[in-house]
Design a protein around this motif. Structure first.
Motif: not given
Ligand code: MN
Length: 239
Positions: A44-51, A58-61, A78-80, A152-156
């Motif tokens: 829905r929105r462009l983002h980069y998944d950092f894993r 794969l711990v992911s943001w 955003v921690h996902v 409820d997602k953690e912001q980093w």
């Protein structure tokens, strides 16, 4: 509370067990460190998944503006939810209507090395220092938890330290091609070679589709043929 520690830990445990019982798909880290991957994902929105590969997942943001080498920039991350190891090499399309529907490229990959002695504990404490050795990203990075956003997602924040790899003004969007295929998100969306179904077990989630990209050798063989003769391309032959 959706993010209560007990529930979160249970979810993590489930993901971990899931990843362990699924067929290991090249999950072993190289001798130099653990794997990392960054996927450019137009949902829905462009983002980069950092894993970051850690303890079998794969711990992911999700990083809306993408990682950067600019030491003056702080990127919201955003921690996902953890993703299965099998997703690390995925490039293709997540069908619309499914979770994360859109197109995905492997924007960067390589190895990461924690600076902290116990990276899992460092993440729990909210600050992780690490080095990346990728094709685009390199040098010392820091992930710092800043709190909760409106969801409820953690912001980093994802930061790059001032080091020999630092580059003021460096912008992920100026480096749009996949390190796996050389393709852009537009090109992958137009003719994907794989779909991902996140509701299936990880080992069965990837579905190959369409034609493989045509190789240089196949094109040369076509040129050499001229108007006559049998041709073969991407595994298919002329009548
Ligand atoms: Mn995503």
């Amino acid at each position: 509370m959706a993010d209560a520690p007990g529930r979160k830990l249970r979810r993590y445990q489930e993901m971990r067990d899931f990843a362990r019982t699924a067929e290991p798909a090249g999950g072993a880290a190289g001798p130099a460190g653990h794997r990392f991957v960054v996927q450019r994902h137009r949902a829905r929105r462009l983002h980069y998944d950092f894993r970051l590969e850690l303890d079998g997942v794969l711990v992911s943001w999700a990083v809306p503006k993408g990682p950067t080498l600019d030491p003056k920039a702080r990127r919201l991350a955003v921690h996902v939810e953890d993703h299965p190891i099998e997703y690390a090499d995925f490039e293709g399309v997540i069908p619309s209507g499914e979770y994360g529907g859109g197109d995905v490229i492997v924007w960067d990959r390589g190895v990461w090395r924690p600076v902290d002695a116990d990276p899992a504990a460092a993440l729990e404490d909210g600050t992780l220092h690490f080095d990346l050795d990728g094709e685009k990203l390199a040098g010392r990075f820091v992930l710092v938890r800043t709190g909760r956003g409106s969801s409820d997602k953690e912001q980093w924040f994802l930061l790059h330290k001032q080091d020999e790899h630092a580059h003021t003004g460096w912008d992920a969007e100026d480096h749009p091609r996949s390190v796996k295929s050389g393709r852009t998100n537009d090109e992958v969306a137009a003719s994907p070679t794989a779909l991902w179904h996140g509701d299936r077990p990880a080992a069965e989630a990837e579905e190959p589709v369409g034609w493989e990209p045509v190789s240089e050798d196949e094109l040369a063989a076509l040129d050499a043929l001229g108007a006559k003769g049998k041709w073969s391309v991407a595994g298919r032959s002329s009548p």
